[in-house]
Design a protein around this motif. Structure first.
Motif, PDB file in Angstrom:
ATOM      1  N   VAL A  15       0.834  -1.198   0.000  1.00  0.00           N
ATOM      2  CA  VAL A  15       0.000   0.000   0.000  1.00  0.00           C
ATOM      3  C   VAL A  15       0.872   1.253   0.000  1.00  0.00           C
ATOM      4  CG1 VAL A  15      -1.714   1.336   1.290  1.00  0.00           C
ATOM      5  CG2 VAL A  15      -1.939  -1.140   1.130  1.00  0.00           C
ATOM      6  N   GLY A  16       1.935   1.221   0.805  1.00  0.00           N
ATOM      7  CA  GLY A  16       2.837   2.364   0.831  1.00  0.00           C
ATOM      8  C   GLY A  16       3.538   2.577  -0.497  1.00  0.00           C
ATOM      9  N   ARG A  17       3.943   1.475  -1.154  1.00  0.00           N
ATOM     10  CA  ARG A  17       4.648   1.569  -2.433  1.00  0.00           C
ATOM     11  C   ARG A  17       3.710   1.991  -3.560  1.00  0.00           C
ATOM     12  NH1 ARG A  17       6.833  -3.025  -2.135  1.00  0.00           N
ATOM     13  NH2 ARG A  17       5.193  -4.234  -3.140  1.00  0.00           N
ATOM     14  N   GLY A  69      10.184   2.235   6.618  1.00  0.00           N
ATOM     15  CA  GLY A  69      11.627   2.354   6.462  1.00  0.00           C
ATOM     16  C   GLY A  69      12.397   1.266   7.185  1.00  0.00           C
ATOM     17  N   GLN A  70      11.799   0.727   8.254  1.00  0.00           N
ATOM     18  CA  GLN A  70      12.476  -0.314   9.023  1.00  0.00           C
ATOM     19  C   GLN A  70      12.147  -1.715   8.522  1.00  0.00           C
ATOM     20  OE1 GLN A  70      11.069   1.040  12.924  1.00  0.00           O
ATOM     21  NE2 GLN A  70      13.176   1.567  13.472  1.00  0.00           N
ATOM     22  N   LEU A  75      12.084  -7.280   4.952  1.00  0.00           N
ATOM     23  CA  LEU A  75      11.279  -8.094   4.051  1.00  0.00           C
ATOM     24  C   LEU A  75      12.018  -8.400   2.753  1.00  0.00           C
ATOM     25  CD1 LEU A  75       7.683  -6.624   4.483  1.00  0.00           C
ATOM     26  CD2 LEU A  75       8.503  -8.864   5.178  1.00  0.00           C
ATOM     27  N   ALA A  76      12.816  -7.447   2.284  1.00  0.00           N
ATOM     28  CA  ALA A  76      13.616  -7.692   1.083  1.00  0.00           C
ATOM     29  C   ALA A  76      14.589  -8.835   1.314  1.00  0.00           C
ATOM     30  CB  ALA A  76      14.374  -6.427   0.688  1.00  0.00           C
ATOM     31  N   THR A  77      15.182  -8.903   2.507  1.00  0.00           N
ATOM     32  CA  THR A  77      16.096  -9.994   2.847  1.00  0.00           C
ATOM     33  C   THR A  77      15.357 -11.319   2.886  1.00  0.00           C
ATOM     34  OG1 THR A  77      17.487  -8.501   4.138  1.00  0.00           O
ATOM     35  CG2 THR A  77      17.703 -10.858   4.585  1.00  0.00           C
TER      36      THR A  77
END
Length: 306
Positions: A15-17, A69-70, A75-77
């Motif tokens: 949602v943020g993206r 930001g945290q 999640l990418a990892t």
């Protein structure tokens, strides 16, 4: 962390993206109401509002910006680790979502999509066609198929057809009693089927010969926005059409259509598969990429109509 917790975090990140619940729902393959409920449940548990909502927009709150930001890098990892494990899968599975202009979807359907499904029976393919160039990530697609010269600069491109050529064609019935054009300017005396771009602008026909290039806003009584409709108009004798040669190759071979101004018909960069370069390609996409590379240069992209 529970599976439901991961879904909540992915929903908030999407949602943020994407800047809204509807676009995030498309990306994650969920309904807008499910996304909204998932985010609301996380907000209730955290006791803070991550998004400021109005009837027309959704934006991150200060707390939401800090939270995303945290969790974003974490999640990418996690996704990277899952994709690395996915490389060990013998056969890809899941859903491959592709976006393409309708013309290109028709051309790659049999030689690439059907072949992909035959090779990987555990896979499903969703091929969505539309004229506008979209944000693949925001719209939830794995890859797209477009003109090579129209691709966004941050994408990885894999050529499907290195070059294409556009030609001017008409039916024998149309030319009955009419003089065939010998230079582009002669088209101003003909009825041409005009083309409207996805942006709404009228396409100006392009010509090139011996280093000379020109464009013409040709006259015509019919304006269309889809190549197969233009082909039909040409076959019915309505007027002349500017169209990709592969789409009418069989019609030209059979004599149903006649080409004119061959010396002025330009070639240009062809179509490519493209996908975001900032993240690992999952196994399902890598398998499709390898198929494209295997078939590139030997594909017969001509229309299969008789």
């Amino acid at each position: 962390m529970s599976r439901s917790g991961l879904i909540e975090l992915e929903a908030v990140l999407a949602v943020g993206r994407c800047g809204g619940f509807r676009a995030a729902a498309r990306e994650l393959g969920m309904s807008s109401s499910a996304i909204s409920q998932t985010v609301a449940a996380l907000e209730a548990r955290l006791g803070v509002r991550l998004f400021d909502r109005t009837t027309r927009s959704v934006s991150l709150s200060a707390a939401g910006e800090q939270f995303l930001g945290q969790i974003g890098p974490a999640l990418a990892t996690i996704r990277s680790a899952m994709e690395d494990v996915d490389q060990h899968r013998e056969r890809p599975s899941g859903v491959l979502r592709l976006n393409a202009a309708l013309n290109w979807a028709r051309m790659i359907l049999e030689p690439l999509v059907f072949e992909y499904l035959r090779r990987y029976p555990d896979m499903k393919v969703e091929l969505v066609t539309e004229g506008r160039l979209i944000d693949l990530v925001a719209e939830g697609f794995d890859a797209g198929i477009r003109n090579a010269e129209a691709l966004p600069p941050d994408m990885v491109a894999v050529p499907i057809a290195p070059t294409l050529r556009s030609v001017i064609v008409g039916s024998p019935a149309y030319f009955d009693g009419r003089e065939r054009p010998k230079v582009p300017a002669d088209l101003m005396k003909h009825n041409c089927v005009r083309a409207r771009k996805p942006s709404g602008a009228i396409y100006h026909w392009e010509f090139a010969s011996h280093g000379q290039a020109m464009e013409l806003d040709v006259p015509g009584s019919l304006t269309l926005d889809e190549a197969d409709l233009m082909r039909r108009a040409a076959l019915d004798g309505i007027g002349l059409v500017w169209i990709v040669e592969d789409l009418v190759a069989n019609d030209l071979a059979s004599g149903r259509l006649v080409q004119v101004l061959d010396d002025w018909s330009p070639s240009y960069p062809g179509i490519s598969l493209y996908y975001p370069g900032r993240r690992h390609a999952p196994a399902k996409l890598r398998a499709f990429i390898e198929l494209v590379k295997e078939k590139s240069g030997q594909l017969d992209l001509r229309s299969q109509r008789v």
